[in-house]
Design an enzyme around this catalytic site. Sequence first.
Site, mmCIF file in Angstrom:
data_model
loop_
_atom_site.group_PDB
_atom_site.id
_atom_site.type_symbol
_atom_site.label_atom_id
_atom_site.label_comp_id
_atom_site.label_asym_id
_atom_site.label_seq_id
_atom_site.Cartn_x
_atom_site.Cartn_y
_atom_site.Cartn_z
ATOM 1 N N GLU A 69 2.100 63.161 -5.397
ATOM 2 C CA GLU A 69 1.909 61.926 -4.623
ATOM 3 C C GLU A 69 2.997 61.815 -3.549
ATOM 4 O OE1 GLU A 69 1.929 57.610 -6.539
ATOM 5 O OE2 GLU A 69 3.871 58.605 -6.507
ATOM 6 N N ASP A 261 -0.647 51.208 -9.133
ATOM 7 C CA ASP A 261 -1.606 52.069 -8.424
ATOM 8 C C ASP A 261 -2.487 51.222 -7.495
ATOM 9 O OD1 ASP A 261 -0.751 54.185 -10.047
ATOM 10 O OD2 ASP A 261 -2.781 54.974 -10.299
#
Length: 381
Positions: A69, A261
């Site tokens: 990420e 998230d």
Amino acid sequence: MDNGKGAFVTGQYPNLLERYGYAPEEIEARLADAWRRLFGDDERTRIYYPSGDDMGYMLDTGNLDVRTEGMSYGMMMAVQMDDKALFDRLWRWTWTYMHMKDGVHAGYFAWSCAPDGTRNSSGPAPDGEEYFALALFFASHRWGEGEPPLDYAAKARDILRACLHNGEQGPGYPMWNRDNRLIKFVPECAYSDPSYHLPHFYELFALWADEADRPFWREAAAASRAYLPLACHPETGLAPEYAYYDGAPNDERGYGHFYSDSYRVAANVGLEAAWFGATPWMTREAEAILRFFADKDPADFRRYRIDGTPFEEPALHPVGLIATNACAALAAPDSPHAREAVALFWRTPVREGERRYYDNCLYMFALLALSGRYRIWMPAA
Ligand SMILES: O[C@@H]1[C@@H](O)[C@H](O[C@@H]2CO[C@@H](O[C@@H]3CO[C@@H](O[C@@H]4CO[C@@H](O)[C@H](O)[C@H]4O)[C@H](O)[C@H]3O)[C@H](O)[C@H]2O)OC[C@H]1O
């Protein structure tokens, strides 16, 4: 540029900060300052660390690991800021330590490594692969192809090929469900993460991936656009971290609520609006999020059920949430709460301390998007 299916690359990017009255020189100064704080040597705010002569990594300062990420985010930031040296350092580290050359996940990247490159897991997380692919295409279009592993577009196509075709000729799993065209949370599961859905990226994959896969990417963009309204609550706009393919929250592992998230859904909707324009649903979604947070004190941000019911637990990344909410304004710039969400972001400094990594990634993306500096880089004519 028309991709033949509706997305239209205008080459124009709204500078919402300027439209809201912030001075151009202050916006430039803020961008430069945030860049320095994240990628320079200020120990309070940095999230990037050089490694050896030609590599470097983004550190998840809260978990003390390096994630696909963060590496893919760093590469996307570097290409937007035209910093090839930084991009190449990040990509070399990723290629050397994270890329898996064999095994069930061959062609993917180990989602978490220690800062010395040791793998913490041999599983991938699809949000990394989709950001790697687009950052690599943009790098190729800005700087041209180099010697492997700096043959950016070739590497991007390899990644996307693995994402769709792993498992076809042996063990392995695609990252997208080939039937419903939805991105999965991890390749071996049968549910999704709403914050992974980036239809505006898939429109571009439909232009630049292997020719045979281009129709799939177009359909994936449409599938994600149809999925997000199912996953986001119609009144609050909040999405869960994980959701089933019908959009219902998936709380099997405790991720069925609005938490870290999920914040990225607002940022994604905002960026898609900046790139391709907002659909009516995107504007409603952005307005709902802006309205929900309009009366919330950032010092008291919590974990929420998607219907807006707060838990006791505070948000882990309040600066990140301020940043992503501000991005929502790009899809609803005339909403009554848009200016205040952007003003709150403008008053908020980058985060210091242990948990700064995720917040500061979202902060930098918000600054790029709101200033019209988060752009589509097309191939040289
Ligand atoms: O064996 C597999 C495991 O490999 C598999 O691992 C999952 C891989 O994806 C991970 O998700 C990443 C980490 O969380 C998200 O962002 C975080 C948001 O909160 C912040 O505090 C943090 O700093 C951020 O990194 C990323 O967007 C994801 O890429 C997931 O956590 C792992 O469980 O799981 C299934 C097993 O069967």
